[in-house]
Scaffold this motif. Structure first.
Motif, short mmCIF file in Angstrom:
data_model
loop_
_atom_site.label_atom_id
_atom_site.label_comp_id
_atom_site.label_asym_id
_atom_site.label_seq_id
_atom_site.Cartn_x
_atom_site.Cartn_y
_atom_site.Cartn_z
N MET A 162 0.84 -1.20 0.00
CA MET A 162 0.00 0.00 0.00
C MET A 162 0.88 1.25 0.00
O MET A 162 0.58 2.23 -0.68
CB MET A 162 -0.90 -0.01 1.25
N SER A 166 1.28 4.18 -3.03
CA SER A 166 0.91 5.57 -2.73
C SER A 166 2.06 6.53 -2.92
O SER A 166 1.88 7.74 -2.82
CB SER A 166 0.40 5.68 -1.29
N TYR A 170 8.71 9.75 -8.59
CA TYR A 170 9.71 10.81 -8.48
C TYR A 170 10.01 11.13 -7.01
O TYR A 170 11.15 11.43 -6.67
CB TYR A 170 9.28 12.07 -9.22
N ASP B 43 -20.08 -12.75 12.62
CA ASP B 43 -20.33 -12.80 14.06
C ASP B 43 -21.19 -14.01 14.44
O ASP B 43 -21.53 -14.18 15.60
CB ASP B 43 -21.03 -11.51 14.51
N ARG C 25 -23.62 -4.26 12.66
CA ARG C 25 -22.73 -5.18 13.39
C ARG C 25 -22.08 -4.36 14.50
O ARG C 25 -21.06 -3.71 14.30
CB ARG C 25 -21.65 -5.71 12.47
N ARG C 32 -14.03 -2.17 12.81
CA ARG C 32 -14.13 -2.27 11.36
C ARG C 32 -14.16 -0.90 10.71
O ARG C 32 -13.59 -0.69 9.65
CB ARG C 32 -15.40 -3.01 10.98
N ILE C 231 -3.26 13.09 -8.24
CA ILE C 231 -2.36 13.98 -7.49
C ILE C 231 -0.92 13.67 -7.87
O ILE C 231 -0.10 14.57 -8.08
CB ILE C 231 -2.59 13.83 -5.97
N ILE C 232 -0.60 12.37 -8.00
CA ILE C 232 0.77 11.99 -8.38
C ILE C 232 1.09 12.49 -9.79
O ILE C 232 2.16 13.04 -10.06
CB ILE C 232 0.93 10.45 -8.30
N LEU C 233 0.12 12.33 -10.71
CA LEU C 233 0.36 12.75 -12.10
C LEU C 233 0.51 14.27 -12.19
O LEU C 233 1.36 14.77 -12.94
CB LEU C 233 -0.78 12.29 -13.00
N LEU C 276 2.68 14.99 0.02
CA LEU C 276 2.13 14.29 -1.14
C LEU C 276 1.84 12.84 -0.77
O LEU C 276 0.76 12.30 -1.04
CB LEU C 276 3.16 14.36 -2.27
N PHE C 277 2.83 12.21 -0.10
CA PHE C 277 2.69 10.80 0.23
C PHE C 277 1.52 10.56 1.18
O PHE C 277 0.68 9.68 0.93
CB PHE C 277 4.00 10.30 0.84
N VAL C 280 -1.85 11.07 -0.68
CA VAL C 280 -2.15 9.99 -1.64
C VAL C 280 -2.46 8.70 -0.89
O VAL C 280 -3.41 7.98 -1.22
CB VAL C 280 -0.97 9.79 -2.61
N LEU C 281 -1.68 8.41 0.15
CA LEU C 281 -1.91 7.19 0.92
C LEU C 281 -3.31 7.20 1.52
O LEU C 281 -4.03 6.20 1.47
CB LEU C 281 -0.86 7.07 2.02
N ASN C 284 -5.86 6.52 -1.14
CA ASN C 284 -5.82 5.11 -1.53
C ASN C 284 -6.47 4.22 -0.47
O ASN C 284 -7.25 3.33 -0.80
CB ASN C 284 -4.38 4.66 -1.77
N LEU C 285 -6.13 4.46 0.80
CA LEU C 285 -6.68 3.62 1.86
C LEU C 285 -8.19 3.79 1.94
O LEU C 285 -8.93 2.82 2.09
CB LEU C 285 -6.04 3.98 3.21
N GLU C 288 -9.79 2.12 -1.03
CA GLU C 288 -9.68 0.67 -0.87
C GLU C 288 -10.70 0.15 0.14
O GLU C 288 -11.37 -0.86 -0.10
CB GLU C 288 -8.25 0.35 -0.42
N ARG C 291 -14.12 0.31 -1.31
CA ARG C 291 -14.28 -0.73 -2.33
C ARG C 291 -14.51 -2.09 -1.67
O ARG C 291 -15.37 -2.87 -2.10
CB ARG C 291 -13.03 -0.79 -3.21
#
Lengths: 344, 351, 297
Positions: A162, A166, A170, B43, C25, C32, C231-233, C276-277, C280-281, C284-285, C288, C291
């Motif tokens: 991960m 991320s 560069y 659960d 739950r 969770r 953001i990276i691009l 930046l990191f 972006v992280l 992504n998290l 993810e 999803r």
């Protein structure tokens, strides 16, 4: 009827063999893919041409500098064949491509094929190093992670991948430079030593750039392979069969699950090549490697349309061919495709 | 040539032709006592097998019959240690005097494939598509027997011949997709027989095949059982199949045994209404043609809760208040005939 | 700055975090929901810092610094993170650069969602030759190495924030269109869709009333996952001198400028890299986790 001449018989056998070869599923697959690739490649050239021709400011202006007179610019444009309508130039360029002539660079006058011939090997070596190194780390890590899902190695691999996905290449490249060239000056930060000047120096100059490209790649591959292995170990019946034979867990993982995951991994490597090319542009810039990416960036900044177009076409061909080779290898390696589906 | 060279001759010495050991004198090969299996699902708990007990003697054939979800497959996979990590298994299963449950995976591997082997339902999915069938058999052989590559190959070809696969030497080098469904199942049987197991578990081994092939594979299994002197557990949803091939039948419902008897006794005197319902559902020649098959109404029970009363009560035509309030015990109510029912069918109830 | 209201990107994230907290739950629900809550919280923090801090607190402007104050170390009076070689306050540049990066990413994904989403849904709905042509065109865009295309477009349009956005939409539109097409194809055969078609509902009405609400959550999740890539691009474009033009800050061009004095002042590179990191992280998290929740349903 029954007494055919031997020659005719042989001929018939040959044609029969040919017909069978043409009917072979892998060959037909390749044919279909090739047919589908041609319009895509053509579309790429057209798009490039369109994009390059909406560029304000001409290459001639760029070459001559800001204080050139309009006459001088017009004269150079005529020399460089830039005064003709865009579609005429596109048509001529396309004719050249078909006959293998990619034209001459507007900026330097060198034939584009020569430029590509000089620059391409550097990039190819870089990308190959990156792929090989990342695969060498991916396979053992993914196997260990999949051996015990949610175990310590698995969790570490998830965090690592991960992170790698991320981190911009560069950013990672510059962190590498700071660590290995600034804080601990053990590796060269920039420059390229050609292979002809010695393998060791050559590899030393490629270590940091290859890691910079390879690390995100490694994370991407690991994520895929680990997921695929875990899914197979959980869901596939042949894994249960192997366990029921009394085969040990590592052997089940490697001989049964990994063997099947290999095809998927291969596809991922092939399909990801397009993204890799984008990465080389930046990485070659940071490490001052004289590769195709650096040339492309230079050409874009010089508005050297001939070079840009040739390189973009080349990259698109690489992507398409890589996909094709992936399919082909798949067909060669996977027995299900190799022999076709004979039975229900 | 090693002693393992020819499977049928080596095994023929284990038991004489057809003479089965008498149940009363010898120790059972497999003795399952109070087997419970439950799965963690989010659960919730799924109570898959609830206190199953039986014993099986060498050379015998036991049929475990039930609908999907009745726990028949789970209980046999529990014996092999093939359940996922979400499963909790308790109870006892002694195989040849040794306790199987609670063995470490490494210890269990010594038994898997060597003493107990399994044939699965879907041979297409159960064979590795990217490996030649021969290698899949030699893998099983070389896991348990000290044979070199060549000897293992010879034995594998011998096994392919034993399961009556035509031109075994050529099939050895083929991939699963080049074989038909029936041929694949023969390969699966060859894999199971690789190390002369004492017990073969056939988990719906014929359900995915067409009727003709089904009969052929069943015949083959029984022939091999006689020839090699193995015990056989046949897991099926088909009571008719059990009637024609098994020595003893256990009928399972909702994770527990509801009736158990020798095949002869069971079909002569069905006691449990559920078994009767299954029996009614078998198509028969003496029925007038095109008459509809009786269908047991209702659905299999929800396994996430343990019912207070008899689990079959909601679908049972004979159910009364007692059935709702207390679960009937599974006991040997007649010599050699176990059942769990408060109001069993009388003798006239069977066909 | 005024084009994207600061609280706009924050709201959906806070809502999802709240929805997770009251999930049925209950026993391990709060554990969770952490997988959504933590990245959402970090993102809220980054967004709040970038968009609110410069308004609430008084910090020096990101440009036009005093050369006499150049290269101050961190924790200098008035400059918490120090200054760069031309005397600009680094913290201010980081926050304003973050504004630029996030605005661009939101705009790119927003345009991608609207144009790509409707293109994909339309292609899937009409099917036939039109669908094939549209998909072939998208294939062309996807066969194109995305960064190269963005570079060429950014160069031909000239470097500016708006042009960066348009260049990057060539990346987001085809990607989102594909997802949208696949989602619509799955919907097409659902009974309620067939019923709507058979009852003679107009196409645009079916698309807006029936398809859009159904595929939107999936597309938004995908768009969120793509935020990190954009953001990276954007950083890459700025890094190569074809994105946000200096002296205006963006994380990418800060890294690029810092690279020139990397051996003397590595922090000039490392600080925007860290921002930046983390951003972006978090994207992504969050994507993810959403999803995963989606596929579990």
């Amino acid at each position: 009827m029954s007494t055919s001449t031997p020659a005719l018989g042989a001929d018939r056998r040959v044609s029969h063999g040919l017909a069978r070869a043409l009917r072979s599923p892998s060959l037909r697959l390749i044919g279909r893919r090739l047919a589908a690739a041609i319009p895509v490649l053509w579309g790429v050239t057209l798009l490039t041409f369109l994009v390059l021709n909406i560029m304000p400011g001409s290459a001639a202006q760029q070459l001559l500098g800001a204080d050139a007179t309009p006459e001088q610019v017009r004269q150079l444009e005529a020399e460089l064949n830039l005064d003709q309508p865009a579609w005429v130039r596109y048509w001529e360029w396309l004719q050249g491509v078909v006959t293998g002539d990619l034209g001459n660079s507007i900026a330097s006058g060198q034939p584009v094929t020569t430029i590509i011939g000089q620059r391409l090997p550097v990039s190819v070596e870089l990308v190959l190093c990156a792929i090989i190194v990342s695969l060498a780390f991916t396979v053992p890590l993914a196997l260990m992670a999949a051996r015990r899902p949610n175990g310590i190695v698995d969790r570490l691999s998830m965090v690592l991948s991960m992170t790698g996905l991320s981190i911009a290449n560069y950013v990672f490249a510059l962190v590498l430079v700071v660590v290995f060239a600034v804080i601990f000056p053990v590796l060269p930060a920039i420059g390229f030593v050609p292979l002809s000047d010695g393998l060791l120096g050559n590899l030393r100059s490629l270590i940091l750039p290859a890691i910079a490209i390879g690390f995100p790649l490694f994370c991407f591959y690991t994520r895929f392979l680990r997921g695929d292995l875990v899914e197979q170990m959980r869901g596939e019946d042949y894994v249960v069969t192997a366990k029921a034979k009394g085969v040990g867990p590592w052997r089940v993982l490697i001989r049964h699950a990994f063997r099947n995951s290999l095809f998927g991994l291969l596809t991922i490597v092939g399909l990801n090549l397009g993204t890799l090319i984008g990465a080389t542009v930046i990485i070659e810039q940071i490490f001052a490697l004289p590769g195709i990416g650096q040339e492309l960036l230079q050409a874009i900044n010089n508005r050297d349309a001939v070079v840009v177009q040739a390189i973009v076409l080349l990259l698109a061909v690489v992507v398409v061919v890589a996909n094709l080779i992936t399919d082909l290898l798949y067909a060669v390696l996977d027995p299900r495709i190799r022999y076709g589906q004979r039975s229900a | 040539m090693s002693t393992y060279g020819a499977p049928h001759s080596a095994a023929a010495s284990v038991s004489g032709d057809g003479s089965r050991p008498s149940p009363s004198t010898t120790m059972p090969l497999l003795e399952v006592r109070d087997l419970w299996v439950r799965f963690r699902q989010g659960d919730r708990q799924v109570w898959a097998v609830n206190g199953l007990s039986y014993e099986l003697f060498g050379g015998q054939t036991l049929a475990i019959i039930g609908e999907s979800g009745s726990g028949k497959t789970v209980s046999s996979r529990a014996l092999m240690g093939l359940l996922p990590e979400t499963a909790t298994v308790t109870g006892s299963a002694r195989f040849d005097g040794e306790e199987l449950l609670g063995l470490s995976d490494q210890e269990m591997r010594q038994h898997r494939g060597a003493d107990l082997a399994m044939v699965f339902q879907d041979p297409t999915r159960s064979l590795n598509p990217t490996m030649r069938v021969g290698n899949q058999i030699t893998e099983a052989i070389r896991t348990h027997l000290p044979l070199d590559r060549r000897a293992a190959r010879e034995r594998a070809i011998e096994l392919l011949r034993l399961v009556r696969l035509p031109s075994p030497r050529q099939r050895f080098f083929e991939y699963p997709h080049q074989l038909s469904g029936g041929m694949r199942q023969r390969v699966m049987i060859a894999i199971a027989l690789a190390a002369d197991p004492k017990l073969l578990i056939a988990d719906e081994a014929t359900s995915s095949l067409d009727v003709t092939t089904q009969a052929q594979i069943m015949e083959l299994l029984l022939d091999l059982q006689g020839q090699l002197g193995m015990a056989l557990i046949m897991i099926s949803h088909d009571l008719g199949l059990a009637a024609s091939f098994a020595d003893e039948v256990i009928v399972m419902y909702a994770g527990r045994a509801v009736e158990r008897a020798s095949t002869h006794q069971l079909f002569a005197h069905v006691r449990m209404p559920y078994t009767e319902a299954l029996l009614e559902a078998i198509p028969r020649i003496e029925r007038p043609s095109h008459s509809p098959l009786p269908v047991t109404p209702g659905r299999p029970p929800d396994l996430t809760t343990l019912p207070v009363g008899c689990p079959f009560e909601p679908r049972c035509s004979r159910a009364r208040d007692t059935c709702r309030e207390t679960s009937p015990p599974f006991e040997e109510q007649e010599p050699g005939h176990w059942w769990a029912c408060w109001y069993p069918c009388d003798d006239g109830g069977s066909g | 700055m005024a084009s994207v209201p600061p609280e706009a990107p924050e709201r959906p994230m806070l809502e999802t975090a709240g929805a997770a907290a009251v999930s049925p739950r209950r026993r391990r629900g709060w554990v969770r929901s952490l997988d959504v809550a933590i990245p959402a919280g970090v993102l809220a923090l980054v967004l709040g810092a970038c968009f609110l801090w410069p308004i609430v607190a008084s910090i020096p402007p990101p440009t036009g610094g005093d050369v006499l104050e150049s290269n101050l170390p961190p924790l200098s009076p008035g400059h918490v993170l120090g200054t760069d070689p031309v005397g600009n306050d680094i913290l201010s540049r980081l926050l304003h650069g973050g504004q630029a990066s996030i605005q661009i990413a939101v705009a790119v994904q927003g345009i991608g969602l609207v144009l790509g989403g409707s293109l994909g849904a339309f292609a899937a709905y009409v099917g036939g030759i039109l669908d094939a042509v549209i998909m072939r065109c998208l294939d062309v865009l996807i066969a194109f190495p995305s960064l190269v295309l963005a570079l060429a477009i950014a160069q031909s349009l000239g470097p500016s924030k708006v042009n960066t956005i348009w260049a990057l939409t060539f990346f987001s539109i085809p990607a989102i269109a594909r997802i949208s097409r696949a989602a619509t194809l799955r919907l097409r055969e659902q009974p309620f869709m067939v019923a709507a078609r058979l009852s003679g509902t107009k196409m645009w009405r079916v698309l807006v009333r029936h398809i859009a609400p159904n595929i939107l959550p999936q597309l938004v999740t995908f768009g969120l996952l793509g935020m990190g890539i954009i953001i990276i691009l954007e950083g890459a474009l700025s890094f190569l001198g074809l994105g946000v033009p200096p002296p205006a800050p963006s994380w990418g061009n800060m890294i690029f400028i810092g690279q020139q004095s990397i051996s003397a002042y590595p922090r000039l590179v490392l600080m925007p890299c860290a921002f930046l990191f983390v951003t972006v992280l978090s994207f992504n998290l969050l994507g993810e986790a959403l999803r995963a929740r989606w596929s579990a349903q």
